[in-house]
Design a protein around this motif. Structure first.
Motif, mmCIF file in Angstrom:
data_model
loop_
_atom_site.group_PDB
_atom_site.id
_atom_site.type_symbol
_atom_site.label_atom_id
_atom_site.label_comp_id
_atom_site.label_asym_id
_atom_site.label_seq_id
_atom_site.Cartn_x
_atom_site.Cartn_y
_atom_site.Cartn_z
ATOM 1 N N ASN A 1 0.820 -1.215 0.000
ATOM 2 C CA ASN A 1 0.000 0.000 0.000
ATOM 3 C C ASN A 1 0.855 1.268 0.000
ATOM 4 O O ASN A 1 0.515 2.272 0.645
ATOM 5 C CB ASN A 1 -0.970 0.011 1.190
ATOM 6 C CG ASN A 1 -2.001 -1.094 1.114
ATOM 7 O OD1 ASN A 1 -2.586 -1.335 0.061
ATOM 8 N ND2 ASN A 1 -2.220 -1.790 2.220
ATOM 9 N N PHE A 2 1.972 1.217 -0.709
ATOM 10 C CA PHE A 2 2.823 2.389 -0.885
ATOM 11 C C PHE A 2 2.340 3.187 -2.090
ATOM 12 O O PHE A 2 1.679 2.647 -2.983
ATOM 13 C CB PHE A 2 4.274 1.972 -1.132
ATOM 14 C CG PHE A 2 4.966 1.380 0.072
ATOM 15 C CD1 PHE A 2 4.413 1.432 1.333
ATOM 16 C CD2 PHE A 2 6.211 0.768 -0.072
ATOM 17 C CE1 PHE A 2 5.062 0.889 2.446
ATOM 18 C CE2 PHE A 2 6.868 0.220 1.024
ATOM 19 C CZ PHE A 2 6.297 0.280 2.278
ATOM 20 N N ARG A 3 2.692 4.451 -2.114
ATOM 21 C CA ARG A 3 2.384 5.247 -3.315
ATOM 22 C C ARG A 3 3.353 4.826 -4.420
ATOM 23 O O ARG A 3 4.452 4.324 -4.144
ATOM 24 C CB ARG A 3 2.542 6.742 -3.031
ATOM 25 C CG ARG A 3 3.869 7.066 -2.449
ATOM 26 C CD ARG A 3 4.040 8.505 -2.048
ATOM 27 N NE ARG A 3 5.279 8.627 -1.289
ATOM 28 C CZ ARG A 3 6.475 8.426 -1.811
ATOM 29 N NH1 ARG A 3 6.593 8.123 -3.079
ATOM 30 N NH2 ARG A 3 7.554 8.513 -1.072
ATOM 31 N N ARG A 4 2.955 5.050 -5.654
ATOM 32 C CA ARG A 4 3.793 4.660 -6.777
ATOM 33 C C ARG A 4 4.810 5.744 -7.086
ATOM 34 O O ARG A 4 4.477 6.920 -7.185
ATOM 35 C CB ARG A 4 2.950 4.365 -8.019
ATOM 36 C CG ARG A 4 3.804 3.909 -9.198
ATOM 37 C CD ARG A 4 3.005 3.517 -10.410
ATOM 38 N NE ARG A 4 2.250 2.283 -10.219
ATOM 39 C CZ ARG A 4 1.795 1.545 -11.239
ATOM 40 N NH1 ARG A 4 2.019 1.930 -12.499
ATOM 41 N NH2 ARG A 4 1.117 0.438 -11.002
ATOM 42 N N THR A 5 6.052 5.320 -7.239
ATOM 43 C CA THR A 5 7.141 6.217 -7.606
ATOM 44 C C THR A 5 7.155 6.398 -9.124
ATOM 45 O O THR A 5 6.741 5.508 -9.868
ATOM 46 C CB THR A 5 8.484 5.610 -7.157
ATOM 47 O OG1 THR A 5 8.390 5.247 -5.785
ATOM 48 C CG2 THR A 5 9.622 6.579 -7.330
#
Length: 308
Positions: free
Chosen positions: A218-222
């Motif tokens: 559930n990390f933001r996309r780089t």
């Protein structure tokens, strides 16, 4: 870049030897990219793989960067100090039943089919079917799904990869009891709020599996910007593994101008830099104002035709 999102970039060398010209190109590209957006540029030492590290290489790399006029905007992060963080995320994935234990040897893996594009063996889920209980000296693999992962690279364009078909369940925790590159880099980019990764094209095909981990956690996309590789006259990537020569620290200005030539700075600007006695910081500041990295290449590689 996304509007109203402060740009944060990074340079993340592994301390496996002295800084060479290929690494300088990557460092310079990432620095210019960050500063052209008035952003921050961070330095991370990716020393999680203790068996590849060479004693003193981190200090040598740091000194080389300083000699070439680089200045990072926060404390240097060492992955070797963050194993407890990586282990927390491994435990999270384990509790969510998204990983499993693997005790296959390298010899076992070589019995699998090899992916021509990535050069890696496709894991056949041998240990997934065994339901192995935890003990020491075992790896963890992440369970993949048959969905496509697509992303847009700001230089290379769109790319799609089916992780299950093209990669297989890949290792995120190694049997030597430390995080794999894939897991560590994804966690570090998230916790350091990296908005865009600028790095060499050799890591381009590995990006979908990192996005896959971002999704699982559930990390933001780089965002990504993969630059062409510096190759030698034999077509080999300049790297420590291929015995690339260390940078000559007696000629940092010349090194920077040579790197800017590789990155596509137009000829009149290069002549201007060569004609004037600029120091390293002045050369970098000039490049920030005069080099548009989005226009740098039409191809994925460019041969270095000068003596390093």
């Amino acid at each position: 870049m996304t509007i109203n999102t402060p740009y944060i970039g990074r340079f993340a060398p592994s301390p496996t030897g002295d800084l060479h010209f290929g690494s300088l190109v990557t460092a310079l590209a990432s620095y210019i990219r960050a500063k052209s957006f008035s952003g921050k540029w961070l330095l991370r030492i990716e020393d999680v793989d203790i068996y590849r590290n060479q004693k003193g290489s981190d200090l040598s790399i740091i000194n080389s960067l300083l000699q070439h006029g680089f200045q990072w905007d926060d404390e240097i992060v060492y992955q070797s100090n963050r194993s407890h963080i990586y282990k927390e995320y491994l435990n999270k994935l384990s509790l969510e039943n998204k990983v499993y234990i693997c005790n296959c040897s390298r010899k076992d893996l070589q019995k699998s089919v090899k992916n021509i594009e990535t050069g890696e063996y496709l894991y056949q889920r041998t240990c997934f079917r065994k339901n192995i209980q935890f003990s020491s000296n075992q790896s963890y693999r992440v369970k993949t799904e048959p969905s496509n992962i697509s992303f847009y690279d700001h230089l290379q364009g769109f790319f799609t990869q089916n992780i299950e078909r093209d990669v297989g369940d890949f290792i995120i925790w190694r049997k030597e009891n430390f995080a794999s590159y894939q897991l560590a880099v994804v966690i570090d980019d998230e916790l350091q709020n990296i908005t865009e990764v600028v790095r060499g094209y050799d890591l381009f095909v590995q990006t979908p599996r990192q996005i896959y981990l971002q999704n699982l956690l559930n990390f933001r996309r780089t965002e990504y910007f993969h630059i062409p590789l510096v190759i030698d006259m034999f077509g080999n990537k300049l790297s420590k593994q291929n015995k690339a020569k260390p940078l000559n620290l007696q000629t940092p200005e010349k090194n920077l101008i040579q790197a800017l030539d590789f990155l596509g700075l137009e000829e009149n600007a290069l002549r201007h830099l060569r004609k004037n006695s600029y120091n390293c910081k002045e050369i970098i500041n000039y490049a920030i104002k005069n080099l548009n990295l989005n226009l740098m290449f039409q191809t994925k590689s460019k041969e270095l035709n000068s003596t390093l």
